[in-house]
Each structure stands twice: as structure tokens, then as C-alpha cells.
Motif scaffolding. Structure first.
Motif, short mmCIF file in Angstrom:
data_model
loop_
_atom_site.label_atom_id
_atom_site.label_comp_id
_atom_site.label_asym_id
_atom_site.label_seq_id
_atom_site.Cartn_x
_atom_site.Cartn_y
_atom_site.Cartn_z
N VAL A 1 -13.72 -17.01 -12.75
CA VAL A 1 -12.40 -16.52 -12.32
C VAL A 1 -11.31 -17.45 -12.84
O VAL A 1 -10.28 -17.00 -13.36
CB VAL A 1 -12.33 -16.40 -10.78
N GLN B 1 -10.58 -17.03 -16.32
CA GLN B 1 -9.90 -15.74 -16.49
C GLN B 1 -10.58 -14.86 -17.53
O GLN B 1 -9.94 -14.16 -18.30
CB GLN B 1 -8.41 -15.93 -16.83
N ASP B 2 -11.90 -14.93 -17.55
CA ASP B 2 -12.70 -14.02 -18.37
C ASP B 2 -13.39 -13.06 -17.41
O ASP B 2 -14.41 -13.38 -16.82
CB ASP B 2 -13.73 -14.82 -19.19
N TYR B 3 -12.80 -11.88 -17.26
CA TYR B 3 -13.28 -10.99 -16.21
C TYR B 3 -14.60 -10.30 -16.56
O TYR B 3 -15.34 -9.90 -15.66
CB TYR B 3 -12.17 -10.01 -15.82
N VAL C 1 -16.86 -12.81 -15.28
CA VAL C 1 -16.93 -12.73 -13.81
C VAL C 1 -17.94 -11.67 -13.39
O VAL C 1 -18.78 -11.90 -12.51
CB VAL C 1 -15.54 -12.40 -13.20
#
Length: 194
Positions: free
Chosen positions: A154, A157-159, A162
Motif C-alpha cells: 500500500v 502504491q502498487d495496487y 496489493v
């Protein structure tokens, strides 16, 4: 067709049962008949000792890494390497070469993350070591590390990461069902640092 072959290759790489190979070739022992009966590194450590445990753990890690790198090796950059890596994890848990009874996905999942993000791998490795030192439970450390991997993804910020770390953590919790019961009952074996 190429994509299917890459997925199949990743699954076959994940299916290589290092615990079984090291046990039978190096020690004339089928570790499925000892300890927890699991093919992973933890049971190998307990049944065959540190040297065998390290070899199996490294083998399980690097097969996850190799599978994740397959899209780069074959110049198929349009394929998300995370998806390919997941098939190696599935192969590790349900290996075609060992009657579909494999390990608990921890080392191979870590290896998959190593192939994608060495920094994230470093974070989860450190968290695993710290949690293991404090709790002395390999299973608990593995599950907590899965949660930390999700949180770290998270922050990165690599969904897509995630989602995949979330799926892998679910795999890990599912494969550790019996361990959770033993932890709650205080019958789960602890490691010794001596």
C-alpha cells in the motif's frame, strides 16, 4: 499459446519439491513421513537439520523468483510478472511432482516478491526475522509477514501488488489453519535459537 506455456512453466517450476529431493537424495529420508509431513523448509529444518533446511528454503525462494522473471526472460513484457509468479506459488502448494501435496507457500511467495521488488523482499525478510526472534513461532511469523507485505505494498502504491500480496497472504493463512489452532491451544512447537 505462449502465455499458456509460460503459466504452465511457472507452475512446473513451482512444483519442484526441493524438500523431497534434498531429503531422498542427501539423507535417504522422505520428509513427508516425518515431522509435520510438510515439504517446506520449516519441516526440513526440524527433520534433517540446518544445512538441509537452508538448501530447501533457498530452493523454494528462488523458484518463485525464477517464475516471476519468466516474462522478462522471454521478452513478454505485456504479461504481469505477478500473475506468473502466483502460478509458481500454486505449484509449490500443489506440486504435480509430489502428488499435489506441497509446502505452505511462504518461501516461494517471498521469492516471487524478490523477483519483482528486492526492496519489498528485504522489508518482509526483516519483519519475518524480527517476528521469529520475538515469538519463536515460524507459522505466526509467516502470517504476520504476509500482513506486513500487504501494508508495505500500500505504501509503495502498487495496487496490483496489493491485490497479489493479499491473495498470497490468504493462501498462507489457509495453509496454516492447523498451526493457528495449535497456537491458540499453546501446542505449536517453538524454535530454539541455541
Amino acid at each position: 499459446m505462449t502465455y499458456i506455456l509460460i503459466v504452465l512453466l511457472a507452475y512446473l517450476i513451482g512444483s519442484v519439491p526441493f524438500g523431497l529431493l534434498v531429503g531422498k537424495i542427501g539423507y535417504k529420508t522422505d520428509i513427508r513421513e516425518h515431522g509435520s509431513g510438510n515439504l517446506g523448509g520449516t519441516n526440513t529444518f526440524r527433520v534433517l537439520g540446518k544445512k538441509a533446511g537452508i538448501i530447501v528454503t533457498l530452493g523454494d525462494i528462488f523458484k518463485g523468483t525464477l517464475a516471476t522473471l519468466l516474462p522478462f526472460i522471454f521478452s513478454l513484457t505485456e504479461i504481469n510478472p505477478l500473475i506468473i509468479g502466483v502460478f509458481a506459488v500454486i505449484g509449490h502448494m500443489y506440486p504435480v511432482f509430489a502428488r499435489f501435496k506441497g509446502g505452505k507457500a511462504v518461501a516461494t511467495s517471498g521469492g516471487m516478491l524478490l523477483g519483482l521488488s528486492p526492496i519489498l523482499f528485504g522489508i518482509i525478510l526483516l519483519s519475518f526475522i524480527i517476528t521469529l526472534y520475538l515469538s519463536k513461532y515460524v507459522s505466526l511469523s509467516s502470517m504476520i509477514t504476509g500482513i506486513i507485505a500487504i501494508i508495505a505494498s500500500v505504501f509503495i502504491q502498487d495496487y496490483g501488488l496489493v491485490i497479489v500480496t493479499g491473495i498470497l497472504t490468504l493462501f498462507i493463512f489457509y495453509r496454516h489453519r492447523s498451526n493457528i489452532k495449535r497456537i491458540l491451544n499453546k501446542t505449536e512447537p517453538k524454535i530454539s535459537w541455541m
